[in-house]
Design an enzyme around this catalytic site. Structure first.
Site, PDB file in Angstrom:
ATOM      1  N   GLU A  49       0.868  -1.173   0.000  1.00  0.00           N
ATOM      2  CA  GLU A  49       0.000   0.000   0.000  1.00  0.00           C
ATOM      3  C   GLU A  49       0.896   1.211   0.000  1.00  0.00           C
ATOM      4  O   GLU A  49       1.664   1.422   0.939  1.00  0.00           O
ATOM      5  CB  GLU A  49      -0.857   0.031   1.261  1.00  0.00           C
ATOM      6  N   ASP A  60      -6.147  10.004   9.321  1.00  0.00           N
ATOM      7  CA  ASP A  60      -4.873   9.475   9.797  1.00  0.00           C
ATOM      8  C   ASP A  60      -4.432  10.087  11.106  1.00  0.00           C
ATOM      9  O   ASP A  60      -4.660  11.263  11.382  1.00  0.00           O
ATOM     10  CB  ASP A  60      -3.783   9.712   8.738  1.00  0.00           C
ATOM     11  N   TYR A 175     -11.152  -3.941   2.704  1.00  0.00           N
ATOM     12  CA  TYR A 175     -10.270  -3.509   3.781  1.00  0.00           C
ATOM     13  C   TYR A 175     -11.163  -3.253   4.993  1.00  0.00           C
ATOM     14  O   TYR A 175     -11.914  -2.277   5.009  1.00  0.00           O
ATOM     15  CB  TYR A 175      -9.549  -2.233   3.346  1.00  0.00           C
TER      16      TYR A 175
END
Lengths: 263, 409
Positions: A49, A60, A175
């Site tokens: 990734e 994040d 995911y």
């Protein structure tokens, strides 16, 4: 069939779990970053990734935010990230590369031009955090038409009613985000995640890879054991942040990959 | 589609949360279910008379609405042209228009059973309004504020603390409003079950731009009625300052279909709108992009990285703008101009001297544009500008720029 589909078919045939490693493209600089990426397959990484740096990475935690800042300060751009992937491809034609990031740099370049260039650079799939199914017309549908996988995030807040919508245009793999939160935060617990993975399994045949909050070889093993694989990002990026030599970073990656492969 | 819908500027957003190409729901999957739930709850509340009854009761008795529409006689004389009215939203409790919206969102949060409120703030006005309403209802309140803004808006930080809020200085990025919004979103994605995110402007993912506009539209509805009472007609021009654009959207929205009314939004021109990007004029100096959940005009570089702007006013210091403004700009229904720091300071002083009103630096930008155009307009031309905040919070900044040393008078 993309490299991602081929890789998961091969892993399934061998009865192995996938280990997915995240690094930020251009962190700490373009040259070191390329060296790390080139070393990942040899360290046992099944899927790479590659983070696309963005000034405002809303999903994040501090570790990956800072990695993006380091990359941008070192002059990383979307084009340089694609060039990096192309350079990697010259020596490796099988390890899938998934670009992971936010929509604006792609939108700014123009979706059609981006898809053509990404495909040419040997990119296999996209994970774009701020494009939920409600915005599929933006990039997801065009990407699939261009032959790239569009990998969707499923989360603890994705309930059964919503799950089909999330899975509808997903390809490559799913995911699963193990926690509600940002990258690199709370530790994922295999016992909590297992029933969630099972729930998604009932709704799709795609492989399910679990990420967020996996920091150690033991955790990678535990999580990979209840899914089709595990992703580690922040823990690897933290090693890069500390300025460790590339060989040491890759040793750490190998220990994580070994953990996941033991499962 | 019938003609009356095609001919209205007030039907947006569509079911995807779009105003033309702008707006939308560009958020992570974790937040998506929450945003859909919020939309459903808001759609329900919107048609529930008891919701609006509660709003109107608090607008009247807690905020002090309606705010006056005031004929600025000496300013009008000084400018020597158009007749200038001010919509006095700086007289609201907490000193700005922000509380109009906060009340709506907190009442909604209470209906949704949320016990923890988070907010982002730039100048601190939205943070203070949120802390105020949370204190009133006994809700936990966490305010994210850029570390740089914590420094330059110290009085508002103390106000929030007095009101029982926790103020978290944000050091990521450059420590301004944009970074505060990032961290508020990170908090929300982490605390999804009990937390309500109270956004302070007409930006963010759908339904926020529409919801905040609806709550702020009380400004324009009152202004329209009050102008009718004062002059027996509509104003010719309405003007408001724009950071994210909530006070402007609140004034503009009820006038969108009155096409004789000229609508002007004033962006922060900082040191001047040039390639150095030392400004916050997203529409005049930016291009469309995606940030904070919506597509809108943004200050960004060639690679789609978001740029930090500059403005003397912390409340206008944001690289984006509400998506409905982007749409109104593109279709030409509203006109957007920019005013520099220097021009805003001059208008600030002019307002103090001619009207005995110390304006916030944000509406000083709107006033500066009024001062620019009024002299060339006829005496029967009516301008209505939104005095959206009072200047108490800005006196330190202004003193510094005017070379006045506090305590040495």
């Amino acid at each position: 069939m993309t490299r991602i589909d081929a890789k998961f078919a091969a892993l399934k045939a061998e009865g192995r779990k996938a280990f997915v490693a995240y690094v930020m493209a251009g962190d700490p600089d373009a040259e070191t970053s390329l060296e790390i990426i080139k070393g990942l397959p040899g360290a046992g990484v099944d899927v790479i990734e590659l983070g696309l740096p963005f000034t405002d990475p809303m999903a994040d935690g501090p570790t990956i935010q800072l990695a993006g800042q380091r990359a941008l300060e070192a002059g990383q751009t979307l084009q340089k990230t694609l060039d990096m992937a192309a350079e990697f491809r010259r020596g490796d034609d099988t390890t899938p590369i998934v670009l992971m990031g936010y929509y604006n740099p792609i939108y700014s370049r123009g979706v059609d031009r981006f898809l053509t260039d990404a495909k040419a650079a040997g990119i296999d799939g996209l994970i774009i955090v701020d494009l939920p199914p409600e915005e599929d017309d933006e990039l997801c549908i065009p990407a699939q038409k261009a032959g790239l996988n569009f990998i969707r995030l499923a989360t603890p807040t994705t309930d059964d009613k919503r799950l089909p919508k999330v899975l509808e245009n997903t390809s490559g793999f799913v995911y699963y985000v193990s926690i509600t939160g940002i990258t690199g935060s709370a530790e994922a617990q295999a016992a909590d995640v297992a029933p969630e993975v099972a729930r998604i399994k009932r709704a799709t045949d795609l492989p399910i890879i679990v990420g967020f909050g996996i920091k150690t070889p033991e955790a990678a093993e535990g999580i990979a054991g209840i899914a089709d694989g595990a992703v580690v990002g922040s823990a690897i990026v933290a090693q890069i942040e500390q300025g460790k030599p590339v060989a040491e970073i890759l040793d750490f990656v190998r220990s994580l990959a070994d953990g996941a492969h033991r499962a | 589609m019938p003609d009356d819908i095609l001919n209205s500027f007030m039907t947006g957003p569509d079911e995807k949360g779009r105003f033309g190409d702008f707006g939308g729901r560009f958020v992570s999957e974790t937040l998506m279910p929450l945003i859909l739930e919020l939309e459903a709850q808001y759609e329900h509340a919107k048609t529930d008379q008891s919701f609006w009854d509660e709003m109107h009761y608090l607008w009247t008795h807690y905020v002090g609405r309606p705010s006056p529409l005031y004929f600025a006689e000496r300013l009008t004389e000084r400018l020597g042209g158009a007749k200038v009215y001010m919509k006095r939203d700086e007289l609201n409790h907490t000193g700005a228009h922000k509380i109009n919206n906060v009340l709506g969102q907190i009442i909604l949060a209470r209906r949704m059973g949320k016990s923890r409120i988070i907010a982002e703030t730039g100048a601190g006005q939205h943070g203070v309004a949120t802390a105020t309403v949370c204190a009133k209802f006994g809700l936990q309140c966490v305010v994210y504020m850029g570390a740089h803004d914590v420094e330059r808006q110290a009085p508002n930080v103390f106000r929030m603390k007095l009101l029982g809020a926790e103020v978290i200085p944000v050091t990521s990025g450059r420590g301004t409003l944009k970074d505060a919004m990032n961290d508020a979103l990170r908090d929300w994605v982490t605390n999804v079950r009990d937390t309500f995110y109270c956004i302070g402007t007409v930006a963010g993912p759908h339904p926020y731009p529409a919801m905040v506009r609806d709550f702020q539209s009380i400004i324009g509805r009152e202004a329209k009625e009050q102008m009718q009472a004062a002059e027996g007609r509509l104003p010719d021009t309405i003007i408001a300052a724009i950071g994210g654009g909530s006070n402007a959207m609140g004034l503009f929205y009820p006038f969108l279909d009155d096409t004789t009314v000229r609508i002007i939004g004033v962006e922060a021109g900082g040191h001047g709108v040039n390639e150095k990007m030392e400004h916050c004029a997203s529409l005049t100096g930016g291009r469309p992009g995606v940030l904070h959940g919506n597509r809108t005009y943004l200050l960004q570089d060639d690679d789609g990285q978001i740029l930090e702007g500059h403005s003397i006013s912390a409340g206008l210091d944001y690289p984006g703008i509400g998506p409905e403004h982007s749409w109104l700009h593109d279709i030409g229904r509203a006109q957007y101009v920019s005013i520099t720091d220097r021009e805003a300071l001059e208008a600030f002083t002019l307002c103090c001297e001619t009207e005995g009103i110390i304006p916030a630096l944000e509406p000083s930008h709107a006033l500066a544009h009024v001062a620019k155009i009024a002299p060339d307009l006829p005496a029967d031309h009516i301008i209505c500008m939104n005095m959206c905040g009072r200047g108490d919070k800005d006196i330190f900044t202004v003193a510094r720029h005017l070379g006045f040393e506090m305590g040495k008078y």
